[in-house]
Design a protein around this motif. Structure first.
Motif, PDB file in Angstrom:
ATOM      1  N   LEU A 188      21.808  31.118  15.605  1.00 23.50           N
ATOM      2  CA  LEU A 188      21.470  32.542  15.603  1.00 23.50           C
ATOM      3  C   LEU A 188      21.533  33.104  17.022  1.00 23.50           C
ATOM      4  CD1 LEU A 188      20.341  35.084  14.195  1.00 23.50           C
ATOM      5  CD2 LEU A 188      18.051  34.143  14.585  1.00 23.50           C
TER       6      LEU A 188
ATOM      7  N   THR B  66      24.406  35.935  18.129  1.00 25.24           N
ATOM      8  CA  THR B  66      23.972  37.241  18.625  1.00 25.24           C
ATOM      9  C   THR B  66      24.519  37.502  20.021  1.00 25.24           C
ATOM     10  OG1 THR B  66      21.948  37.055  17.295  1.00 25.24           O
ATOM     11  CG2 THR B  66      21.991  38.728  19.032  1.00 25.24           C
TER      12      THR B  66
ATOM     13  N   THR C 101      11.541  35.627   8.595  1.00 25.38           N
ATOM     14  CA  THR C 101      11.682  37.050   8.264  1.00 25.38           C
ATOM     15  C   THR C 101      10.929  37.949   9.246  1.00 25.38           C
ATOM     16  OG1 THR C 101       9.736  37.112   6.809  1.00 25.38           O
ATOM     17  CG2 THR C 101      11.844  36.435   5.819  1.00 25.38           C
TER      18      THR C 101
ATOM     19  N   SER D  59      24.822  42.724   6.998  1.00 25.62           N
ATOM     20  CA  SER D  59      23.721  42.002   7.620  1.00 25.62           C
ATOM     21  C   SER D  59      22.792  43.000   8.282  1.00 25.62           C
ATOM     22  CB  SER D  59      24.228  40.999   8.664  1.00 25.62           C
ATOM     23  OG  SER D  59      23.182  40.555   9.507  1.00 25.62           O
TER      24      SER D  59
ATOM     25  N   PRO E 168      13.372  45.555   5.558  1.00 26.60           N
ATOM     26  CA  PRO E 168      14.571  45.350   6.371  1.00 26.60           C
ATOM     27  C   PRO E 168      15.712  46.301   6.011  1.00 26.60           C
ATOM     28  CG  PRO E 168      13.657  43.244   5.690  1.00 26.60           C
ATOM     29  CD  PRO E 168      12.922  44.297   4.925  1.00 26.60           C
TER      30      PRO E 168
ATOM     31  N   TRP F 264      16.583  37.442   7.987  1.00 27.78           N
ATOM     32  CA  TRP F 264      16.832  36.090   8.467  1.00 27.78           C
ATOM     33  C   TRP F 264      16.943  36.072   9.986  1.00 27.78           C
ATOM     34  CZ3 TRP F 264      16.103  31.483   6.663  1.00 27.78           C
ATOM     35  CH2 TRP F 264      16.712  30.372   7.272  1.00 27.78           C
ATOM     36  N   ALA F 265      15.864  35.631  10.639  1.00 25.50           N
ATOM     37  CA  ALA F 265      15.873  35.513  12.098  1.00 25.50           C
ATOM     38  C   ALA F 265      14.872  34.441  12.522  1.00 25.50           C
ATOM     39  CB  ALA F 265      15.537  36.845  12.749  1.00 25.50           C
TER      40      ALA F 265
ATOM     41  N   GLU G 189      20.451  42.184  10.347  1.00 26.65           N
ATOM     42  CA  GLU G 189      20.268  41.768  11.730  1.00 26.65           C
ATOM     43  C   GLU G 189      21.464  42.158  12.602  1.00 26.65           C
ATOM     44  OE1 GLU G 189      17.578  40.085   9.114  1.00 26.65           O
ATOM     45  OE2 GLU G 189      19.745  39.764   9.034  1.00 26.65           O
TER      46      GLU G 189
ATOM     47  N   LEU H 232      12.540  41.498   8.802  1.00 25.42           N
ATOM     48  CA  LEU H 232      13.958  41.149   8.799  1.00 25.42           C
ATOM     49  C   LEU H 232      14.230  40.215   7.626  1.00 25.42           C
ATOM     50  CD1 LEU H 232      14.358  40.386  12.629  1.00 25.42           C
ATOM     51  CD2 LEU H 232      15.051  42.481  11.433  1.00 25.42           C
TER      52      LEU H 232
ATOM     53  N   ASP I  58      24.123  30.828  11.372  1.00 23.34           N
ATOM     54  CA  ASP I  58      22.760  31.099  11.824  1.00 23.34           C
ATOM     55  C   ASP I  58      21.733  30.251  11.070  1.00 23.34           C
ATOM     56  OD1 ASP I  58      23.047  32.284   9.386  1.00 23.34           O
ATOM     57  OD2 ASP I  58      22.378  34.286  10.002  1.00 23.34           O
TER      58      ASP I  58
ATOM     59  N   ALA J 250      21.331  44.688  15.756  1.00 23.61           N
ATOM     60  CA  ALA J 250      21.786  44.223  17.067  1.00 23.61           C
ATOM     61  C   ALA J 250      22.889  45.116  17.608  1.00 23.61           C
ATOM     62  CB  ALA J 250      22.273  42.779  16.974  1.00 23.61           C
TER      63      ALA J 250
END
Length: 353
Positions: free
Chosen positions: A88, A92, A73, A112, A139, A80-81, A114, A78, A55, A118
């Protein structure tokens, strides 16, 4: 089917994933961007691996060096996005597509924020690992709150706090080690010339020159070095762990678990990590009365003293272990974590009826 997400930083997350998967009866799929390598899977007939793209765009792509316009962020919500990051987006899509196809009964994320979010957004129950350190940022607080259970890879004696955002305490399962099924063989300790094993793992950076000075100062010992950038690696360091009178190592969770499995006498050198993760692990180790802990800025003299004290303790009982294996609750740790996953899976199936 049970899903496991294993983070790609270092090797510990993937090793822990395989250890827990091996302790389960169900089919397991490990989703990861880590390099599994030949022979890494203990049971390919039942444990499957779905490779995920990275990612980020390389080692330098971290939050502090990425263009702020990419909002890596999401305004601090978050970890890491970054916007418009193709890896990424693909990872996902692969994750949620796999969930849609296989409908896992539970997903364990190690670790993670994220991926946890998800997964939960697909309506799938999530169990997440809580790593050591202070993790009360936005986060982590959000991710903890959406999980069906939270597990930790430290012994019960080290505490079971309620993580930020959660409503139930974390479940300590003990140290999950790839070596848990082996019996320590420390017969060579305390015999002949003192032996010091210096482990330099894959998650750190650079070479700490202080240890070269320590090695020179301790001219009476046999000094063995494994790992690190440009260093010698062995696929299975078990024999070296069992033979050493003292092992010098960073304080990553998997490193400590593997040292505990070998019942090693440890000098822990916590490396700088986000949320003070290794400092927290080293503190728990020291609080249990097992192992010496030295700082990142400790003088050479202090390091030499710590190694010598640990050598004296180790060699005072030739051929014996340190007691760390029992204290860190290595035996049964993978099975205890697997039992948490199976319980959450069973509860979710009952609730869906």
């Amino acid at each position: 089917m049970i899903g496991v997400y294993a983070h790609h930083h270092g090797s510990g997350h993937l090793q822990r994933a395989f250890a827990v998967a091996a302790a389960m009866d169900d089919d397991v799929t490990i989703l990861t961007s880590a390099d599994v390598g030949a022979g890494g899977n203990p049971d390919p007939s039942r444990i499957h691996v779905l490779p995920l793209p990275l990612d980020h765009d390389g080692p330098g792509a971290v939050a502090g060096t990425v263009d702020p316009a990419l909002e890596p962020t999401a305004g601090g919500r978050l970890h890491w996005a970054p916007l418009r990051q193709s890896g990424l987006r693909r990872r996902t899509a692969l994750l949620t597509g796999w969930i849609d196809t296989h409908r896992p009964t539970v997903m364990w994320t190690d670790i993670s924020v994220e991926v946890t979010l998800a997964t939960r957004l697909t309506g799938t129950p999530v169990v997440s690992t809580v790593l050591p350190g202070r993790r009360d940022d936005a986060p982590h607080t959000l991710a903890h709150g959406v999980c069906s259970a939270l597990v930790a890879g430290w012994p019960r004696s080290a505490g079971a706090p309620v993580p930020a955002g959660a409503t139930e305490p974390v479940i300590p399962v003990g140290g999950v080690s790839r070596f848990a099924g082996r019996t320590p063989e420390p017969a060579g300790r305390g015999q002949g010339r003192p032996r010091v094993l210096h482990l330099r793992g894959s998650g750190g950076s650079g070479r700490d020159q202080r240890w070269d000075a320590v090695r020179a100062e301790l001219g009476e010992v046999e000094w063995v070095e494994l790992g690190g950038p440009g260093g010698r690696w062995v696929a299975d360091p078990w024999t070296e762990l069992c033979r050493a009178d003292v092992v010098i190592s960073a304080a990553g969770q998997s490193s400590v678990a593997d040292l505990a499995a070998a019942d090693a006498h440890v000098v822990a050198v916590p490396e700088e990590r986000p949320f003070a993760e290794q400092d927290d692990t080293a503190g728990r180790l020291e609080a249990l009365g097992h192992g010496a802990v030295v700082g990142r800025d400790s003088s050479v003299e202090h390091l030499v003293s710590a190694v010598r004290r640990t050598l004296e303790r180790s060699r005072s009982t030739p051929g014996a272990g340190s007691g760390l294996r029992e204290a860190w609750e290595i035996d049964g740790a993978a099975e205890r974590l697997a039992a948490v996953l199976e319980t959450v899976a069973a509860d979710s199936e009952v609730g869906a009826r």
